[in-house]
Design a protein around this motif. Structure first.
Motif, PDB file in Angstrom:
ATOM      1  N   ILE A  36      10.416 -44.994   1.310  1.00 15.69           N
ATOM      2  CA  ILE A  36       9.787 -44.614   0.644  1.00 15.69           C
ATOM      3  C   ILE A  36      10.164 -45.207  -0.887  1.00 15.69           C
ATOM      4  O   ILE A  36      11.429 -45.363  -1.107  1.00 15.69           O
ATOM      5  CB  ILE A  36       9.262 -42.578  -0.157  1.00 15.69           C
ATOM      6  N   CYS A  37       9.661 -45.889  -2.133  1.00 19.52           N
ATOM      7  CA  CYS A  37      10.208 -45.957  -2.429  1.00 19.52           C
ATOM      8  C   CYS A  37       9.425 -45.501  -4.473  1.00 19.52           C
ATOM      9  O   CYS A  37       8.551 -45.821  -3.981  1.00 19.52           O
ATOM     10  CB  CYS A  37       9.959 -47.680  -2.857  1.00 19.52           C
ATOM     11  N   PHE A  38       9.951 -45.217  -4.734  1.00 14.03           N
ATOM     12  CA  PHE A  38       9.756 -45.053  -6.439  1.00 14.03           C
ATOM     13  C   PHE A  38       9.972 -46.203  -7.331  1.00 14.03           C
ATOM     14  O   PHE A  38      10.864 -46.295  -6.951  1.00 14.03           O
ATOM     15  CB  PHE A  38      10.248 -43.153  -6.735  1.00 14.03           C
ATOM     16  N   VAL A  39       8.871 -46.305  -7.829  1.00 13.40           N
ATOM     17  CA  VAL A  39       9.207 -47.338  -9.505  1.00 13.40           C
ATOM     18  C   VAL A  39       8.438 -46.418 -10.592  1.00 13.40           C
ATOM     19  O   VAL A  39       7.482 -45.310 -10.239  1.00 13.40           O
ATOM     20  CB  VAL A  39       8.229 -48.544  -9.648  1.00 13.40           C
ATOM     21  N   VAL A  40       9.265 -46.287 -11.630  1.00 14.90           N
ATOM     22  CA  VAL A  40       9.477 -44.818 -12.589  1.00 14.90           C
ATOM     23  C   VAL A  40       8.803 -46.562 -13.606  1.00 14.90           C
ATOM     24  O   VAL A  40       9.598 -47.585 -13.731  1.00 14.90           O
ATOM     25  CB  VAL A  40      10.397 -44.598 -13.001  1.00 14.90           C
ATOM     26  N   LEU A  41       7.627 -46.381 -14.516  1.00 16.67           N
ATOM     27  CA  LEU A  41       6.799 -47.530 -14.890  1.00 16.67           C
ATOM     28  C   LEU A  41       6.275 -46.774 -16.692  1.00 16.67           C
ATOM     29  O   LEU A  41       6.668 -45.724 -16.108  1.00 16.67           O
ATOM     30  CB  LEU A  41       5.657 -48.343 -14.186  1.00 16.67           C
ATOM     31  N   ARG A  42       7.609 -47.125 -17.460  1.00 12.93           N
ATOM     32  CA  ARG A  42       7.864 -46.690 -18.659  1.00 12.93           C
ATOM     33  C   ARG A  42       6.761 -47.840 -19.664  1.00 12.93           C
ATOM     34  O   ARG A  42       6.802 -48.372 -19.798  1.00 12.93           O
ATOM     35  CB  ARG A  42       8.950 -46.473 -19.419  1.00 12.93           C
ATOM     36  N   ASP A  43       5.343 -46.739 -20.400  1.00 10.77           N
ATOM     37  CA  ASP A  43       4.991 -47.226 -21.518  1.00 10.77           C
ATOM     38  C   ASP A  43       5.597 -46.655 -23.362  1.00 10.77           C
ATOM     39  O   ASP A  43       6.572 -45.781 -23.120  1.00 10.77           O
ATOM     40  CB  ASP A  43       3.500 -47.691 -21.531  1.00 10.77           C
ATOM     41  N   ARG A  44       4.697 -46.805 -23.967  1.00 12.09           N
ATOM     42  CA  ARG A  44       5.064 -46.177 -25.722  1.00 12.09           C
ATOM     43  C   ARG A  44       4.941 -44.339 -25.451  1.00 12.09           C
ATOM     44  O   ARG A  44       5.823 -43.694 -26.043  1.00 12.09           O
ATOM     45  CB  ARG A  44       3.962 -46.814 -26.830  1.00 12.09           C
ATOM     46  N   ARG A 132      13.065 -45.944 -26.130  1.00 12.84           N
ATOM     47  CA  ARG A 132      14.212 -45.086 -26.031  1.00 12.84           C
ATOM     48  C   ARG A 132      13.152 -44.149 -26.307  1.00 12.84           C
ATOM     49  O   ARG A 132      12.974 -44.180 -27.551  1.00 12.84           O
ATOM     50  CB  ARG A 132      15.515 -45.082 -26.393  1.00 12.84           C
ATOM     51  N   ALA A 133      12.681 -42.984 -25.713  1.00 10.57           N
ATOM     52  CA  ALA A 133      11.809 -41.880 -26.069  1.00 10.57           C
ATOM     53  C   ALA A 133      12.475 -41.413 -27.549  1.00 10.57           C
ATOM     54  O   ALA A 133      11.526 -40.871 -28.101  1.00 10.57           O
ATOM     55  CB  ALA A 133      11.580 -40.730 -25.110  1.00 10.57           C
ATOM     56  N   GLU A 134      13.654 -41.145 -27.474  1.00 11.03           N
ATOM     57  CA  GLU A 134      14.185 -40.334 -28.875  1.00 11.03           C
ATOM     58  C   GLU A 134      14.030 -41.292 -30.037  1.00 11.03           C
ATOM     59  O   GLU A 134      13.801 -40.838 -31.161  1.00 11.03           O
ATOM     60  CB  GLU A 134      15.514 -40.074 -28.816  1.00 11.03           C
ATOM     61  N   THR A 135      14.600 -42.325 -30.094  1.00 12.32           N
ATOM     62  CA  THR A 135      14.285 -43.075 -30.892  1.00 12.32           C
ATOM     63  C   THR A 135      12.876 -43.732 -31.458  1.00 12.32           C
ATOM     64  O   THR A 135      12.500 -43.734 -32.568  1.00 12.32           O
ATOM     65  CB  THR A 135      14.347 -44.915 -30.545  1.00 12.32           C
ATOM     66  N   THR A 136      11.629 -44.143 -29.865  1.00 11.59           N
ATOM     67  CA  THR A 136      10.040 -44.062 -30.957  1.00 11.59           C
ATOM     68  C   THR A 136      10.086 -42.596 -31.602  1.00 11.59           C
ATOM     69  O   THR A 136       8.778 -43.179 -32.297  1.00 11.59           O
ATOM     70  CB  THR A 136       9.618 -44.117 -29.197  1.00 11.59           C
ATOM     71  N   ALA A 137      10.149 -41.260 -30.748  1.00 16.84           N
ATOM     72  CA  ALA A 137      10.040 -40.320 -31.202  1.00 16.84           C
ATOM     73  C   ALA A 137      10.308 -40.061 -32.968  1.00 16.84           C
ATOM     74  O   ALA A 137       8.814 -39.800 -33.630  1.00 16.84           O
ATOM     75  CB  ALA A 137      10.794 -39.198 -30.662  1.00 16.84           C
ATOM     76  N   VAL A 138      11.504 -40.962 -33.644  1.00 14.02           N
ATOM     77  CA  VAL A 138      11.939 -41.202 -34.213  1.00 14.02           C
ATOM     78  C   VAL A 138      10.844 -41.342 -35.506  1.00 14.02           C
ATOM     79  O   VAL A 138       9.952 -41.198 -36.497  1.00 14.02           O
ATOM     80  CB  VAL A 138      13.162 -41.267 -34.856  1.00 14.02           C
ATOM     81  N   PHE A 139      10.158 -42.658 -34.867  1.00 13.18           N
ATOM     82  CA  PHE A 139       9.393 -43.818 -35.892  1.00 13.18           C
ATOM     83  C   PHE A 139       8.175 -43.358 -35.385  1.00 13.18           C
ATOM     84  O   PHE A 139       7.214 -43.595 -36.597  1.00 13.18           O
ATOM     85  CB  PHE A 139       9.626 -45.183 -35.089  1.00 13.18           C
ATOM     86  N   LYS A 140       7.404 -42.332 -34.732  1.00  9.41           N
ATOM     87  CA  LYS A 140       6.339 -41.776 -35.190  1.00  9.41           C
ATOM     88  C   LYS A 140       6.468 -40.839 -35.627  1.00  9.41           C
ATOM     89  O   LYS A 140       4.861 -40.655 -36.414  1.00  9.41           O
ATOM     90  CB  LYS A 140       5.932 -41.359 -33.381  1.00  9.41           C
TER      91      LYS A 140
END
Ligand code: ATP
Ligand code: AMO
Length: 440
Positions: A36-44, A132-140
């Motif tokens: 089994i193979c898991f690919v984690v896809l990340r968007d904004r 990175r989620a933490e960086t995006t969070a600051v700018f959101k």
């Protein structure tokens, strides 16, 4: 179609189990467990798990997934399967993986949060850091704050303005100017919209605001100074300093309310729990502040001194201990340490109708009722050692019907920084400009 949904939009109330969707983003992680193979896809907006079971899937597709290079850009079309065990409550069973761009390796920095990168490394590779989620969070949250600020001003009958950033004169004594070449003349990058927002009061704008860049050639390298910052500026006619302090504290409370309401996942990503500051904010006079500092701190302060960093913290801690609040005003500053445009009290001209709005950790905003009497203004310019000739364009506006007015300026980055408890102001700017940093 390269994308039909954001990862965060795949929810039982929005998407059917078994529905075909296309997600697009970056390869966050590939976990190949053999069968089994898991690919984690990340968007904004988040992450999605793409699951490939070897026995059930096209061989070539499985091989493509296995060999995906981290941080490459992909688009995945597949079937949604709501699954409690999956990280976001669903997984995507792919029909097609489209590689849109392959990322080089090794990466200039880690995006998974497993390795903590230095601020300098992050700023040098901002294009990766922003993933990175933490960086995006600051700018959101910065975005939401500015959105709420505009909303607040519009609701309160303000007109949005834009004043020039290339100017001929200084406005804020004490901080240096960046000179530039303007055709055959010397010009400067503006330190503050101060003179222009006052002229607008002469023009009858009555209530004006501006959100724009300010430039300060401050040589010191601190955690709370930038050389290019974003200033939120306000000017109000037929108002005194108390009127504009009320606008300021209400604005701060409103923005906190909106951020709490609309930025839940970003606040969570940062581990920040926000509380709306209680209004009205405590008002301490400059004289009271001296007393607090001299009775509680090693650093002694004399009348006419500006507050040092230690003094600011002493008073901030005092306010926090006695009221449980971080925000407060320091009012009635000595006229001689405030800019020339601050209005002195009629009955005690050594004090001015000026204020700083403080957060426990630093100054957030300065403001004042302004001098609207031309003769007084000119003499204040002279007594601050400035040449009135350079201010002709400004002084002229006071000769033909200038209403009494007041206003303030607040640094957007410091506001966001104190809201989120960020250590360094550079974390709240996409591409900070400081003494050393001119790119990216
Ligand atoms: P303003 O926004 O009105 O400029 P501020 O809070 O930024 O107010 P400044 O007057 O700009 O304060 O700068 C003075 C502050 O910066 C003082 O609190 C001082 O302690 C600190 N400071 C000045 N130079 C340095 C330096 N080289 N290193 C560390 N801190 C400094
Ligand atoms: P002042 O100089 O205090 O006042 O600036 C107002 C606010 O702008 C922010 N700020 C900065 N933020 C980051 N880096 C800097 N180098 C920097 N300099 C200033 C701070 C500060 O409190 N004309 C007046 C405002 C007015 O009276 O309307 C002014 O510019 O948050």
């Amino acid at each position: 179609n390269l994308r039909t949904h954001y990862t965060a939009d795949i929810k039982p109330d929005k998407v059917d189990n078994g529905q075909k969707v296309t997600l697009a983003g970056w390869v966050h992680e590939v976990r190949d467990l053999g069968g089994i193979c898991f690919v984690v896809l990340r968007d904004r907006e988040g992450k999605a798990q793409v699951t490939l079971v070897k026995k059930k899937i096209d061989k070539e597709l499985f091989e493509t997934a296995k060999r995906l290079v981290r941080e490459s850009v992909i688009s995945v079309t597949g079937t949604v399967k709501f699954e409690e065990k999956a990280p976001n409550g669903y997984e995507l069973l792919p029909d097609e993986i489209n590689i849109l761009n392959v990322a080089g390796s090794p990466l200039p920095m880690d995006t998974t949060g497993k390795v903590e990168a230095e601020l300098d490394t992050r700023l040098d590779s901002r294009f990766i850091d922003l993933r990175r989620a933490e960086t995006t969070a600051v700018f959101k949250i910065r975005h939401e704050s500015l959105q709420a600020i505009r909303e607040f001003f519009v609701k309160n009958n303000f007109i949005e303005t834009a004043t020039p950033k290339v100017v001929a004169t200084a406005t804020e004594g004490g901080t240096a100017l960046f000179p530039i070449t303007y055709f055959d003349r010397e010009a400067f990058l503006n330190q503050s919209p101060q003179l222009f927002k006052q002229i607008l009061m002469g023009g009858g704008f009555d209530r004006a605001f501006e959100i724009g860049p300010i430039f300060r050639a401050e040589e010191h390298d601190t955690r709370r100074h930038l050389n290019e910052a974003t200033s939120i500026d306000v000017e109000v006619s037929f108002a005194d300093h108390f009127d504009v302090m009320e606008i300021l504290e209400n604005l701060v409370a409103y923005v906190y309310t909106q951020v709490i309401e609309n930025c839940k996942s970003s606040l969570e990503a940062l581990g920040v729990e926000l509380k709306v500051p209680k209004t009205p904010f405590l008002k301490l006079t400059y004289d009271e502040v001296i007393e607090i500092i001299n009775s509680r701190s090693e650093e002694k302060m004399h009348w006419g001194d500006d507050l040092g960093t230690l003094g600011e913290h002493t008073v901030g801690d005092y306010v926090y201990e006695t009221t449980g609040e971080s925000h407060y005003f320091i009012i009635d500053w000595p006229t001689e340490i405030k800019p020339f445009y601050a209005m002195p009290y009629e009955d005690r001209p050594e004090f001015s109708k000026s204020f700083d709005m403080m957060h426990r950790t630093m100054e957030l905003s300065s403001g004042a009722q302004r001098i609207h009497i031309p003769a007084l203004l000119k003499s204040r310019i002279e007594s601050q050692g400035l040449n009135p000739d350079g201010f002709e364009f400004y002084l002229k506006a006071f000769e033909y019907g200038m209403p009494p007015h007041a206003g303030w300026g607040m640094g957007c980055e410091r506001f966001v920084m104190t809201m989120l408890g960020t250590d360094n102001i550079r974390d709240t700017v996409l591409f900070p400009r400081d003494r050393r940093r001119l790119s990216p």
